[in-house]
Enzyme design. Structure first.
Site, PDB file in Angstrom:
ATOM      1  N   ASP A 282       0.857  -1.187   0.000  1.00  0.00           N
ATOM      2  CA  ASP A 282       0.000   0.000   0.000  1.00  0.00           C
ATOM      3  C   ASP A 282       0.895   1.239   0.000  1.00  0.00           C
ATOM      4  O   ASP A 282       2.109   1.169   0.147  1.00  0.00           O
ATOM      5  CB  ASP A 282      -0.951  -0.034   1.206  1.00  0.00           C
ATOM      6  CG  ASP A 282      -2.197   0.816   0.977  1.00  0.00           C
ATOM      7  OD1 ASP A 282      -3.222   0.574   1.618  1.00  0.00           O
ATOM      8  OD2 ASP A 282      -2.145   1.736   0.118  1.00  0.00           O
ATOM      9  N   GLU A 474     -10.315   6.965   4.812  1.00  0.00           N
ATOM     10  CA  GLU A 474      -9.295   6.347   5.658  1.00  0.00           C
ATOM     11  C   GLU A 474      -9.322   6.889   7.083  1.00  0.00           C
ATOM     12  O   GLU A 474     -10.376   7.224   7.605  1.00  0.00           O
ATOM     13  CB  GLU A 474      -7.925   6.495   4.973  1.00  0.00           C
ATOM     14  CG  GLU A 474      -7.925   5.899   3.560  1.00  0.00           C
ATOM     15  CD  GLU A 474      -6.557   5.796   2.936  1.00  0.00           C
ATOM     16  OE1 GLU A 474      -6.412   6.067   1.740  1.00  0.00           O
ATOM     17  OE2 GLU A 474      -5.601   5.419   3.651  1.00  0.00           O
TER      18      GLU A 474
HETATM   19  C1  GLC Z   1      -4.453   4.264  -0.021  1.00  0.00           C
HETATM   20  C2  GLC Z   1      -5.337   3.134   0.403  1.00  0.00           C
HETATM   21  C3  GLC Z   1      -5.514   2.062  -0.647  1.00  0.00           C
HETATM   22  C4  GLC Z   1      -5.423   2.679  -2.031  1.00  0.00           C
HETATM   23  C5  GLC Z   1      -4.022   3.223  -2.211  1.00  0.00           C
HETATM   24  C6  GLC Z   1      -3.837   3.905  -3.561  1.00  0.00           C
HETATM   25  O1  GLC Z   1      -3.662   4.689   1.049  1.00  0.00           O
HETATM   26  O2  GLC Z   1      -5.009   2.468   1.630  1.00  0.00           O
HETATM   27  O3  GLC Z   1      -6.792   1.447  -0.417  1.00  0.00           O
HETATM   28  O4  GLC Z   1      -5.698   1.700  -3.018  1.00  0.00           O
HETATM   29  O5  GLC Z   1      -3.652   4.129  -1.180  1.00  0.00           O
HETATM   30  O6  GLC Z   1      -4.622   5.047  -3.639  1.00  0.00           O
END
Ligand code: GLC
Length: 592
Positions: A282, A474
């Site tokens: 991530d 988030e």
């Molecule tokens: C974010 C999220 C993830 C997402 C990624 C790219 O922090 O945790 O779900 O796909 O970054 O945007």
């Protein structure tokens, strides 16, 4: 003579060495360049920091758009041009990923479907499969290959800011809907992402990272519960859905950061479950691992991560990865395995044989997709109270519509809409139908009346109280206080609640939010209560049901708590506190 001979010998030796060195640097340079190019395949950059010139120098394996990151020309053609511009510089095609988590939500004008929690309430796998297909087509119309969706989180504590990205607290419901979405999306030729592995929805309150309360926290659970609740949806995603990618969770399991867990990523996900696609980290999540960037990369790659989402420091990441291979801290076998997995996904998408063909632009916000979204909204609604059958409404009813959820497409869509944290107004979602517009279109046809003018209270039959959360994504959404005036509730809610309490008219409350809120006291003042979740761009789906053209069919995908302490209300909790349950998991009324 000897001197001459010696001098000649020295000269020859020197020349040999020189040529040798000259020869050696050329070979070494080629080998180094080759190895750098090879390890670059394991790095993903964000489009804002990676130009096509960069692509010429360092051929990365992948690029992403973070939430809200779009080309200057953000038309459908502009998106396609951006991707092909990168491809033209590269021998090995890159794979481009976006978060299209409730439709192609980075694209202005895309169809915006209810977020997963609303689809969880609808609990209709065929509907979700269709949404996966529609989303895949709209993503493909812009030339994008990969969607970082669906989230397979099994949310256990709704104070989590990502609760709305989960389908349910129940692993069976998550598994059925996640599989349907993956099958629908991948049937269009777009790679899906089962995320975030593992137990992103099972972290304990007050264990969050980066200052968050619960997001990216620690799931303090037995292996039995981890497998029964949080691993379960991945089984069907892999075995039946053939999901092509898995994204690792920022969170930890019993104190071990998931991004460093060889046991869960390699031994369980890849070996035991037989996952053959690619595992991506991530967003800079490896930076939460111990040690330097070099050490973080060694830990993550050796744990089984195949592609590193390093949006900003991608150049340093290529360099550290190169050095780690040179030092044999990462074996060439591991690099080759990662590249094989990445290439397997690219081949499945037709990126090598150039068979990846974008969809026609006509699919974006097509009537078919708009109708599908409207139907999804209707099926997602949950009727939790309907005293004296105040619902359904007659179509000529005179309505006073109040509250921040009345006429704001930004609140109806929540986070991951046009920007990462979403839009607090509808200004960037011009194509959406708001609740007020949906009511007006019915009232105008049937001599009804819709007004927002409080002075007309005496002229109306009922009051519709439209409450809403502010958008968030988030950890920003992590809440200690879930009351209607608590974290991320729109500031205009309270005045509307107080007004509705003060009048002598039937009150129908509609809540637009990504999760249950504490309504224990206020519920008594309302004649009817409808949970609309974060329903997207098609509010007609709400009025279709409120006026009785369709019946309610939604059921609660998560337990509705009485108080903000939601750590033990989930049906999955062995120590479940049923005294804190206002509405049970699975509850939902219908019209007789
Ligand atoms: C974010 C999220 C993830 C997402 C990624 C790219 O922090 O945790 O779900 O796909 O970054 O945007």
């Amino acid at each position: 003579m000897i001197i001459h001979f010696k001098r000649s010998l020295v000269l020859i030796l020197g020349l040999t060495l020189l040529i040798g060195c000259a020869k050696a640097p050329v070979d070494v340079v080629d080998e180094e360049a080759e190895l750098r190019a090879k390890v670059a395949q394991l790095i993903q950059a964000e489009r804002n920091n990676f130009t096509s010139t960069d692509a010429l120098e360092i051929p990365l394996g992948s690029v992403l758009s973070g939430g809200g990151s779009r080309p200057m020309d953000d038309s459908i053609e502009g998106w396609k041009r951006m991707v092909s511009f990168y491809q033209e510089q590269l021998e090995i095609p890159l794979i481009y990923g976006v978060d299209a988590v409730h439709g192609h939500n980075n694209l202005k004008g895309a169809t915006l479907f209810p977020h997963n929690i609303g689809l969880g309430a609808a609990n209709n796998p065929e509907l979700v499969r269709q949404i996966g297909i529609a989303t895949g087509k709209e993503v493909k119309a812009t030339g994008i290959h990969w969607n970082f969706s669906p989230t397979l989180a099994v949310v256990q504590d709704v104070r989590w800011g990502r609760a709305y990205e989960s389908f349910s607290e129940d692993p069976q419901r998550v598994s059925a809907l996640g599989l349907a979405y993956i099958q629908g999306l991948q049937s269009t030729g777009i790679a899906a992402t089962a995320k975030h592995f593992l137990a992103d929805g099972g972290t304990s309150f007050n264990t969050g990272s980066l200052g968050y309360l619960i997001d990216q926290g620690d799931a303090q659970l037995s292996e039995e519960e981890l497998r029964r609740v949080h691993l379960f949806p991945y089984l069907s995603a892999i075995n039946e859905g053939d999901v092509l990618t898995v994204m690792v969770s920022f969170s930890s399991v019993n104190g071990e950061k998931m991004h460093g867990s060889k046991y869960w990523i390699s031994d369980v996900l890849k070996e035991e479950l037989g996952f053959k696609g690619l595992v991506i980290s991530d967003w800079e999540a490896i930076h939460q691992l111990e040690g330097s960037l070099y050490q973080q990369i060694v830990t993550a790659i050796n744990a089984g991560v195949d592609l590193l989402m390093q949006p900003n420091n991608w150049k340093d990441s290529v360099d550290r990865l190169y050095r780690a291979v040179k030092n044999n801290d990462i074996s060439m076998e591991r690099i080759d395995d990662a590249i094989a997995r990445i290439n397997y996904v690219k081949a499945e998408l037709g990126l090598f044989d150039d068979s990846f063909t974008p969809e026609s632009a006509d699919v974006v916000y097509s009537d078919t997709h708009k109708q599908l979204a409207r139907e999804a909204v209707s099926q997602s609604l949950v009727l939790l109270k309907n005293n004296r059958n105040v619902l359904p409404l007659e179509k000529n009813t005179k309505i006073l519509l109040i509250g921040p959820g009345s006429d704001n497409a930004g609140l109806a869509n929540g986070g991951w809409t046009y920007s990462w944290q979403g839009e607090s107004s509808g200004v960037n979602i011009p194509h959406a139908t708001t609740l007020k517009m949906a009511f007006e279109s019915v009232a105008n046809e049937h001599q009804g009346m819709i007004t927002t003018d409080l002075s007309k209270l005496n002229e109306v039959d009922v009051v519709v109280l439209a409450l809403a959360e502010l958008p968030y994504a988030e950890g920003v959404g992590d809440a200690r206080d879930l009351s209607l005036s608590g974290h991320m509730m729109h500031p205009d809610n309270q005045a509307a609640i107080d007004f509705a309490k003060s009048i002598n008219k039937p009150v129908i409350t509609i809540l637009t939010s990504g999760r249950p809120r504490v309504i224990t006291n206020e519920l008594n003042d309302w004649d009817a209560f409808v949970m609309a979740w974060l329903y997207g761009s098609e509010a007609q789906g709400i009025t279709d049901v409120l006026y009785g053209d369709k019946n309610f069919s939604g059921t609660l995908p998560i337990t509705w708590p009485k108080t903000s302490d939601t750590s033990t209300v989930s049906t999955q909790k062995a120590d479940r506190d049923t005294s804190n349950v206002l509405f049970e998991y699975g509850f939902g009324l219908r019209y007789e």
